[in-house]
Design an enzyme around this catalytic site. Structure first.
Site, PDB file in Angstrom:
ATOM      1  N   TYR A  59       0.866  -1.188   0.000  1.00  0.00           N
ATOM      2  CA  TYR A  59       0.000   0.000   0.000  1.00  0.00           C
ATOM      3  C   TYR A  59       0.901   1.236   0.000  1.00  0.00           C
ATOM      4  O   TYR A  59       2.089   1.141   0.342  1.00  0.00           O
ATOM      5  CB  TYR A  59      -0.973  -0.004   1.194  1.00  0.00           C
ATOM      6  CG  TYR A  59      -0.348  -0.063   2.559  1.00  0.00           C
ATOM      7  CD1 TYR A  59      -0.147   1.090   3.302  1.00  0.00           C
ATOM      8  CD2 TYR A  59       0.066  -1.273   3.121  1.00  0.00           C
ATOM      9  CE1 TYR A  59       0.434   1.043   4.563  1.00  0.00           C
ATOM     10  CE2 TYR A  59       0.648  -1.332   4.374  1.00  0.00           C
ATOM     11  CZ  TYR A  59       0.823  -0.171   5.088  1.00  0.00           C
ATOM     12  OH  TYR A  59       1.402  -0.212   6.328  1.00  0.00           O
ATOM     13  N   HIS A  62       5.999  -0.585   1.441  1.00  0.00           N
ATOM     14  CA  HIS A  62       5.771   0.356   0.348  1.00  0.00           C
ATOM     15  C   HIS A  62       6.717   0.103  -0.815  1.00  0.00           C
ATOM     16  O   HIS A  62       7.861  -0.304  -0.618  1.00  0.00           O
ATOM     17  CB  HIS A  62       5.965   1.790   0.840  1.00  0.00           C
ATOM     18  CG  HIS A  62       5.240   2.067   2.117  1.00  0.00           C
ATOM     19  ND1 HIS A  62       3.897   1.838   2.250  1.00  0.00           N
ATOM     20  CD2 HIS A  62       5.670   2.538   3.311  1.00  0.00           C
ATOM     21  CE1 HIS A  62       3.528   2.156   3.475  1.00  0.00           C
ATOM     22  NE2 HIS A  62       4.588   2.570   4.144  1.00  0.00           N
TER      23      HIS A  62
END
Ligand code: C5P
Length: 334
Positions: free
Chosen positions: A263, A310
């Site tokens: 995400y 990430h």
């Protein structure tokens, strides 16, 4: 008698001539006015009133055009709180509820009740739908990179209409390099800090427990643990709380990160958010060390973004591309 008739005819012709000239001039002037108005509306007025705008000639840049969705829901409110099936599924995949946390049941089962509670506490509004040819809103997105140290960017940062900061980034003691104004601060429970009463708290709900934490922090203060110890409460103005829409987080992940990582990072979310609410975006304090660590201007922490949740490399590349395409202005520091 004939003389009178002659004078009468002469006068009528003269008056007719004058009326015709006046009418002609009137029509000419109106047409000219109309032309100027049309010219102004369609030729001289751009997407905003800044010298250049993010939305200028959108269609000319395919890379940007296919990624940017001007209709995406930015903020959660009661009206738009029902989640699309794909958003719900993706968001559910992000939920991580530790055995030590208070909420062990399916965190999404009580989403409706949570939303009700949320908007009985915080403003239930539509935000930032005011873009147009007469607006010039400049934004500074301030990341936490160590590259800000010694940059003397403070005055330039504070010159922007909106100054958006992220997580725990302090200003006190660092004003010369990072400025002192903060209009918005993006946080999630694990990065929460006290926030000045004039600053908008922009909350990033990566999981439903995060929303529960937000409610708890402003009411019962009973949530002290998520996947790690968190602050049970913070100082902040509850009338200035805004909550990112889960559909926005998924949009950033799908469109802008092409599903890299698990995400988006808070910083990357903030930057894309700014592209949607500002006409001109300046970016400060983004960029890792030469050996690939996210370092800070305010502490000694070093995060290897290649190992985390990430897609740090891809985020950095996308930010760089936005700069090359003149959609943001990157200030790198020294
Ligand atoms: O470290 P933290 O997550 O609080 O930093 C906020 C954001 O600033 C990150 O999400 C990242 O986008 C950006 N950052 C960066 N380079 C660094 C440190 C942070 O781009 N060296």
């Amino acid at each position: 008698m004939n003389d009178y008739r002659f004078i009468f005819h002469y006068l009528s012709a003269f008056l007719g001539f004058i009326v015709a000239i006046v009418l002609f001039l009137y029509i000419q002037t109106s047409l000219a006015g109309l032309t100027i108005t049309l010219f102004e509306d369609f030729s001289t007025k751009g997407a905003c009133s800044c010298d250049s705008c993010i939305m200028d000639k959108m269609e000319d840049d395919k890379w940007f055009f296919v990624r940017y969705n001007r209709n995406i829901q930015l903020m959660l409110n009661k009206k738009n709180s029902v989640l699309r099936q794909d958003v719900l599924k993706w968001w559910k995949g992000l939920q991580y509820v530790s055995s030590r946390s208070i909420q062990k049941q399916d965190a999404l089962s009580n989403y409706k009740a949570v939303v009700e509670k949320l908007f009985s506490l915080f403003p239930d509004k539509e935000h930032y739908s005011d873009a147009g040819p007469d607006r010039c809103r400049t934004c500074a997105v301030v990341g936490n990179s160590g590259s800000l140290k010694g940059s003397y960017s403070g005055p330039l940062i504070d010159f922007h209409d909106f100054v958006i900061r992220i997580n725990k980034a302090p200003t006190k003691g660092y004003e010369k390099d990072v400025g002192s104004k903060t209009t918005h601060r993006f946080i999630y429970p694990e990065s929460a800090v006290d926030i000045d009463s004039s600053t908008h708290l922009v909350f990033c709900p990566f999981k439903i427990l995060d929303i529960n934490w937000l409610i708890s922090a402003f009411t019962t203060k009973h949530i002290k643990y998520t996947y790690m110890k968190v602050r049970p409460t913070i100082k902040a103005n509850k009338n200035k709380v805004m909550i990112l829409h889960p559909a926005f987080i998924k949009y950033v992940y799908d469109s802008w990160l092409q599903k890299h990582g698990r995400y988006p990072s808070t910083g990357f979310l903030t930057l894309i958010f700014a592209l949607h609410i500002c006409d001109k975006v300046s970016v400060f304090g983004f960029g890792p060390t030469s050996d690939g660590y996210w370092h800070h201007y305010f502490d000694r922490s070093l995060t290897n973004f290649r190992r985390g949740s990430h897609g740090g490399d891809f985020e950095n590349k996308t930010v760089h591309n936005l700069h090359l395409k003149n959609k943001i202005i990157m200030y790198k520091g020294w």
